[in-house]
Design an enzyme around this catalytic site. Structure first.
Site, PDB file in Angstrom:
ATOM      1  N   HIS A   9       0.833  -1.206   0.000  1.00  0.00           N
ATOM      2  CA  HIS A   9       0.000   0.000   0.000  1.00  0.00           C
ATOM      3  C   HIS A   9       0.868   1.258   0.000  1.00  0.00           C
ATOM      4  O   HIS A   9       1.821   1.357   0.764  1.00  0.00           O
ATOM      5  CB  HIS A   9      -0.914   0.027   1.221  1.00  0.00           C
ATOM      6  CG  HIS A   9      -2.089   0.929   1.064  1.00  0.00           C
ATOM      7  ND1 HIS A   9      -1.985   2.303   1.051  1.00  0.00           N
ATOM      8  CD2 HIS A   9      -3.406   0.660   0.879  1.00  0.00           C
ATOM      9  CE1 HIS A   9      -3.181   2.841   0.883  1.00  0.00           C
ATOM     10  NE2 HIS A   9      -4.060   1.867   0.772  1.00  0.00           N
ATOM     11  N   GLY A  60       4.470  22.580   9.341  1.00  0.00           N
ATOM     12  CA  GLY A  60       5.721  21.977   9.764  1.00  0.00           C
ATOM     13  C   GLY A  60       6.699  21.798   8.622  1.00  0.00           C
ATOM     14  O   GLY A  60       6.524  22.327   7.536  1.00  0.00           O
ATOM     15  N   HIS A  89       9.583  14.019   9.020  1.00  0.00           N
ATOM     16  CA  HIS A  89      10.114  13.357  10.215  1.00  0.00           C
ATOM     17  C   HIS A  89      10.996  12.204   9.725  1.00  0.00           C
ATOM     18  O   HIS A  89      10.622  11.466   8.806  1.00  0.00           O
ATOM     19  CB  HIS A  89       8.965  12.817  11.057  1.00  0.00           C
ATOM     20  CG  HIS A  89       9.366  12.265  12.382  1.00  0.00           C
ATOM     21  ND1 HIS A  89      10.008  11.057  12.521  1.00  0.00           N
ATOM     22  CD2 HIS A  89       9.207  12.756  13.642  1.00  0.00           C
ATOM     23  CE1 HIS A  89      10.220  10.820  13.800  1.00  0.00           C
ATOM     24  NE2 HIS A  89       9.753  11.841  14.504  1.00  0.00           N
ATOM     25  N   ALA A 134       9.040   8.804  10.872  1.00  0.00           N
ATOM     26  CA  ALA A 134       7.570   8.785  10.829  1.00  0.00           C
ATOM     27  C   ALA A 134       7.004   9.499   9.614  1.00  0.00           C
ATOM     28  O   ALA A 134       5.796   9.494   9.397  1.00  0.00           O
ATOM     29  CB  ALA A 134       6.997   9.405  12.109  1.00  0.00           C
TER      30      ALA A 134
END
Length: 305
Positions: A82, A164, A169, A172
């Site tokens: 996915h 941001g 990240h 993440a």
């Protein structure tokens, strides 16, 4: 439930480690939030959780879930069929009762700001919460996936997050936060391992290729079989029964047929067609636990910490 009710159906890039997913589910346990469903898929390496409750409680539950996912999922080591850009990949807010889609979009914007503030995970807004027209479609936001996107944000200002960043990240990634109507995540398995066939069917089905309105589709190999994985996002314009009928026509052209189906998450009552052909392929479908309105009245128990 009395008062305004919002559902949240976050998708996480982990479908193998049950303890990891249980911890994410448990992180969403906020007063007033009801757990409706959660599931894992090892081939897709993905889990989907459905919760519902008052807007403020659902907002807090979603933010906490992103934080837990960022702690435990490392995209530099994660693979699956996915597409994904984040550990907490998508966080959609969905109106259920006494709440508008616009209000859910505002909730998504609040969630995005808090996700960055608390957890340092940058955010892209999509669908009804999109800050830019070129980010309304989730596929456009997720193009290139984590591996390419972490390079592109440094090279192309147009690909940088809405909140941001500009860097993702490191483990993440980023989170796509949006607002949308209820969709049906419907997968069909075929009597074949030939992924080229289901990819050809997916291309003719999906709206972005000129197919059916509100249909997103991919062809993949899952659990050793060719799988057509679909999101049907406009149930009024395109009921699941109409999609299934078109799949049968296309499959017949390729001399194959679907032999089994699954629904990921739950169905809104408007999509529940009990005697339909497409639902007969669902093994042991239980309306008490898989239909949204029924599950709201009898939610799942939260997993033990």
């Amino acid at each position: 439930m009395d008062g305004p009710v919002v559902a949240c159906v976050p998708n996480f890039s982990e479908g193998v480690d049950e303890s990891c997913v249980r911890a994410i589910v448990s992180a969403m346990r906020v007063d007033g939030v009801r757990l409706l469903d959660w599931s894992m898929d090892s081939d897709h390496n993905r889990s989907v959780i459905t919760v519902a409750g008052p807007p403020a409680a659902i907002l807090e539950a979603a933010i906490r879930a992103v934080g837990q996912a960022a702690k435990t999922i490392d995209l530099t080591k994660q693979t699956g069929v996915h597409p994904r850009i984040g550990a907490a990949d998508v966080i959609p807010f969905v109106p259920v009762s006494q709440v508008s889609l616009d209000q859910c979009a505002l909730l998504a914007r609040q969630a995005g700001a808090e996700i960055w503030k608390r957890h340092g995970v940058p955010v892209y807004f999509y669908e009804a919460a999109a800050a830019r027209p070129d980010r309304a479609n989730l596929e456009d936001v997720r193009r290139g996936q984590f591996e390419e996107l972490q390079k592109l944000v440094r090279q192309d200002a147009k690909r940088r997050p809405d909140v941001g960043g500009p860097d993702l990240h490191p483990t993440a990634g980023a989170c796509a936060v949006g607002a949308r109507k209820f969709l049906v995540a419907y997968n069909l398995y075929f009597d074949s391992t030939d992924v080229a066939i289901v990819r050809a069917i997916a291309k003719e089905l999906r709206a972005s290729s000129g197919g059916m309105k509100g249909v997103k589709a991919l062809g993949v190999l899952a659990h050793g079989r060719a799988q057509l994985t679909m999101n049907i996002t406009d149930l009024q314009a395109t009921p699941v029964s109409a999609v299934y009928a078109q799949v049968l026509r296309l499959a017949d052209r390729h001399k194959t047929e679907p032999v089994e189906a699954e629904v990921i998450g739950i169905l809104p009552r408007m999509a529940f067609e009990q005697d339909s052909e497409w639902m007969r392929l669902l093994p042991e479908f239980d309306a008490a636990t898989k239909v949204l309105e029924n599950r709201l009245e009898a939610p799942q128990e939260w997993p033990e910490d």
